[in-house]
Design a protein around this motif. Structure first.
Motif, PDB file in Angstrom:
ATOM      1  N   ALA A 147     -24.930  18.579 -54.216  1.00  0.00           N
ATOM      2  CA  ALA A 147     -26.253  18.728 -54.965  1.00  0.00           C
ATOM      3  C   ALA A 147     -26.806  17.218 -54.999  1.00  0.00           C
ATOM      4  N   GLU A 176     -30.537  16.490 -53.262  1.00  0.00           N
ATOM      5  CA  GLU A 176     -31.493  15.891 -53.965  1.00  0.00           C
ATOM      6  C   GLU A 176     -31.933  14.573 -53.269  1.00  0.00           C
ATOM      7  N   GLN A 234     -28.018  22.860 -56.818  1.00  0.00           N
ATOM      8  CA  GLN A 234     -27.958  22.697 -58.057  1.00  0.00           C
ATOM      9  C   GLN A 234     -27.278  23.683 -58.710  1.00  0.00           C
ATOM     10  N   GLN A 263     -20.970  19.188 -56.834  1.00  0.00           N
ATOM     11  CA  GLN A 263     -22.107  18.036 -57.494  1.00  0.00           C
ATOM     12  C   GLN A 263     -22.375  17.186 -56.428  1.00  0.00           C
TER      13      GLN A 263
END
Length: 837
Positions: A168, A172, A230, A165
């Motif tokens: 990700a 992002e 993701q 996470q």
């Protein structure tokens, strides 16, 4: 790890510590109950022994008194004369004498029964209580180990989820930064609308176009990376939630069901044996007293009131801290993650559907097995109750002479007790299987319910097209790690690849499709498929990168085992055999792991890197043993012969199991047995693998033709870049490219929006007489109309392309139009259709 994550970890550790304390208290409670029962039986045995001694002494006293009375009566004149009609007084004395002698015999029999059979029965019952408590404690320890193993699987899953996470979120953020940079560059004046300047090649400033091309490619590259991150984070979150639900389900089963059966197992036969012994005691008392007495009626009522269920409830009520259900483990989301349930979006839906189908198949088999086990347990309990409750005893056991009528043949006490213990052992074995299967069933049902809910939510929502991944093909000559090498170190030195391609590809395929496959590595695959896979890897191809037809998981597993079996010398050479099996004799704990680490440190660095990668994968696979039935022991049995060699002259029948036990320890604790990445550099196995072909990203394969932070050559058009990605991107971005691997012998890229040439149009002197119309590769429902100014700007930009590029693009468009006319719209694996002019 952030401060928030550290606090959550501290809460989790505290909850696990409290659970361990509660489980330890349960084990101590079993021992305390057993000691209390044995003390009760011992006290009762001591009383009966003392009472028996008193009864024997009383009986002997009565017999002596009766003997003296008889001697006096024999001196009576009537007795001397031998009269038949004795005086009534003498007759009364004789009656008293007979009663005293009978009472003496009965009290003697009662005393012998209390000292002998009854005391022996209590001693045997105490022995049974101790034996059953020991076996129940072993069952409870196995149940607790299974529970703690389910809870322990949550922590690494949580760490994996948090790590992916965080990746990700980082990807992002990089994507947003690249988009902002691209928007800034896109906000500058458009060169196509600038005043006419010098012709191309004469002082023209073309780096502007190259800079824009690099920015678009950077955004596209980071978009792909963000979507892959993701996807990994979603898979890791799903695994974490499934394992969390399974651990909570296992927790409930242990406290609400298993403890009930285990306490019953401890009490098995105690109340029945005690009641039977006391009933025999009351029978002896009645015979000794010549009939029922008032004080025995109270004892008879107490025996009839023995209540195993009530006693068990009182024990649980008296120890609420040990037997109350603890709070469930809570979901701990990573910072910024608002999703708190299993998701089945995009490519995850097919994977979760396949996993759900496998779970349902496994649960159906478990239901039938549990039903049969339940019937067997009920029948065995009936047999135990019959053996314990209807045990027959001769009157001679109590010293009482029963009727002289012939009695049916009775089973000798020794044989009856042997039958009882045999039935008891069978019952405990079936109970152990029943508890294990119900534990597995509870965890699988929890996962099934979560997967069904996730797929139901995904079906209820609006379905979008599953995003496809970028696939970056490369020539076979550039595929490192090809083939089945026989010498690992020579192979690593010659290719520079620490993990051969066959290992990476097979492990990735199993990671994506076969973690829940039942019997993986145990069920043999098709020899034809295994041979085809080996031949493909020998040619330098990767048949598992994107197979056209599904390949059997058992065949992929067979190819992986074949690779390790063919290594000479083996990864675990015969020289280490004695050191490895010596660690199996050590008690489980840090010292044993330290010894394993010391033994493995004798291996070379390439061997350690490959073993670390393999055993991390096997450890991940063993975490799904509830579904694939392959725990550490089963995996060690499959991989032990392939990984290690036995010393010459060693008996394989006796040596291989000991070697497999050491391999099983490596499967269970790979992180502690192998050096960590700082101490040993090399690839690390990832639990959540990407859906692309290579471990590395497309940068290493020149996905965009330039480095991420570099600039494209000035004046380079998109179609001239040496690149080909033949799958659509995963999601729309600032600008997208759809490609064909090869058209008319040349590799090219096709932009997201492009002009379609009329059939009559042809480039003349670098210009088109008929302006092209803009068409999109997207379906008509997704196409967005463009303004006329944009179309004119696009046409003007296109006219600046040189003649060679124009001729090349024209041939590409014409070929694609021909292919679109041959294939229907929406056909699988077909290029996008183009609207007719």
């Amino acid at each position: 790890m952030s401060t928030h994550g550290k606090l959550r970890k501290a809460e989790y550790d505290a909850q696990v510590k409290e659970l361990r304390s509660q489980l330890g208290e349960q084990l101590r409670g079993l021992e305390t109950q057993a000691e209390a029962k044995q003390q009760l039986l011992q006290d009762l045995g001591d009383f009966l022994r003392r009472k028996g001694e008193l009864e024997l002494e009383y009986g002997r006293g009565l017999e002596r008194a009766a003997e003296r009375l008889g001697a006096r009566l024999r001196e009576h004149p009537a007795m001397r004369r031998g009269d038949q009609d004795l005086p009534s007084g003498l007759q009364c004395c004789q009656a008293v004498l007979l009663q005293a002698r009978q009472a003496g015999r009965e009290h003697g029999a009662l005393g012998e029964a209390c000292v002998g059979p009854l005391n022996l029965a209590l001693a045997q019952l105490s022995e049974d209580v101790g034996r059953l408590t020991k076996k129940a404690k072993e069952l409870q320890q196995r149940s607790q180990e299974d529970l703690l193993a389910a809870v322990a699987e949550v922590q690494p899953a949580l760490r994996t989820y948090q790590g992916y996470q965080a990746e990700a979120l980082s990807a992002e953020a990089k994507l947003r930064e690249a988009e902002r940079q691209e928007e800034k560059r896109g906000g500058r004046p458009n060169p196509s609308s600038a005043p006419p300047g010098p012709p191309a090649g004469v002082g023209a400033k073309t780096p502007r176009r190259g800079s824009m091309t690099k920015g678009e490619r950077l955004v596209e590259k980071r978009l792909v990376r963000a979507q892959e991150a993701q996807l990994k984070a979603a898979k890791a979150r799903n695994d974490y939630l499934l394992l969390l639900g399974a651990a909570n389900a296992r927790l409930r089963v242990h406290f609400l069901h298993d403890l009930d059966h285990l306490l019953d197992c401890c009490d098995l036969g105690f109340h029945t044996g005690l009641a039977r012994t006391l009933q025999r005691y009351m029978g002896a008392e009645r015979r000794a007293r010549g009939g029922p007495l008032g004080r025995l009626e109270g004892l008879d009522g107490a025996v009839r009131g023995l209540d195993p269920s009530g006693d068990k409830a009182k024990v649980m009520e008296a120890n609420p801290n040990a037997y109350c259900l603890p709070p469930s483990f809570e979901y701990q989301p990573h910072e910024g993650d608002e999703v708190a349930e299993v998701v089945a979006e995009g490519s995850l839906r097919a994977e979760l559907s396949q996993r759900l189908q496998q779970l349902q198949t496994r649960l159906s088999a478990l239901d039938l097995e549990n039903e049969e086990l339940s019937k067997t347990l009920q029948a065995t309990l009936g047999s135990l109750a019959e053996l314990m409750g209807t045990e027959e005893h001769d009157g001679s056991e109590l010293g009482i002479q029963e009727s002289q009528d012939p009695t049916p043949t009775r089973t000798p006490p020794g044989k009856r007790r042997a039958q009882l213990q045999e039935t008891e052992s069978f019952y405990l074995a079936k109970l152990s299987d029943f508890l294990r299967d119900r534990s597995v069933q509870a965890k699988l049902e929890s996962k099934r319910d979560q997967l069904q809910a996730a797929l139901k939510r995904a079906s209820a929502e609006k379905l979008y097209r599953t995003p496809q991944r970028l696939r970056c093909p490369r020539p076979l000559s550039q595929c490192p790690g090809q083939g089945f090498p026989s010498d690992l170190e020579t192979f690593v030195q010659s290719t520079g690849e620490p993990i051969p391609l066959v290992v990476k590809s097979c492990i990735r395929y199993i990671n994506l499709h076969g973690l829940q496959h039942e019997g993986i590595f145990r069920v043999p695959g098709s020899q034809v498929e295994v041979s085809e896979l080996r031949n493909a890897f020998e040619r330098g191809e990767d048949p598992l990168a994107d197979p056209v037809t599904p390949i059997s998981l058992d065949s992929v597993a067979g190819a992986l085992k074949l690779f390790f079996r063919g290594l000479q010398p083996p990864l675990l050479p015969p020289e280490l055999y004695n050191d490895l099996i010596a660690t199996d004799q050590l008690p489980t704990g840090p010292y044993r792991l330290a010894q394993l680490h010391a033994v493995l440190s004798q291996l070379s660095a390439p061997t350690l890197v490959l073993l670390r990668y393999l055993f991390a994968f096997l450890n991940h696979l063993s975490q799904y043993s509830d579904e694939n039935l392959m725990d550490a022991h089963n995996l060690a049995v499959c991989f032990g012969p392939a990984l290690g060699g036995l010393p010459p002259g060693t008996d394989p029948v006796g040596a291989q199991p000991r070697f497999n036990a050491a391999v099983a320890a490596l499967v269970l604790q790979p992180d502690a047995a192998f050096p960590a990445p700082p101490a040993l550099s090399g690839p690390i196995y990832e639990k959540c693998m990407a859906l692309h072909v290579d471990d590395g990203d497309c940068d290493s394969l020149q996905l965009e033709g330039v480095a991420e932070e570099g600039d494209a050559p000035p004046g380079t058009s998109p179609s001239a870049l040496p690149i080909s990605c033949d799958d659509p991107p995963m999601a729309p971005g600032p600008r997208r490219w759809w490609g064909r691997p090869e058209v008319n012998g040349a590799r090219s890229l096709i932009p997201h929006t492009f002009p379609v040439l009329p059939e009559c149009a042809s480039p003349v002197d670098g210009e088109f007489k008929n302006p092209p119309t803009e068409t999109t590769l997207e379906p008509s429902s997704r196409a967005e109309p463009k303004s006329s100014g944009d179309r004119q700007g696009l046409a003007q930009t296109f006219t600046e392309v040189d003649k060679a590029v124009s001729r090349h693009m024209t041939s590409v468009f014409q070929e694609l139009r021909g292919r679109a006319a041959l294939k229907p719209l929406g056909a699988p694996n077909s290029p996008p259709a183009f609207p007719k002019e």
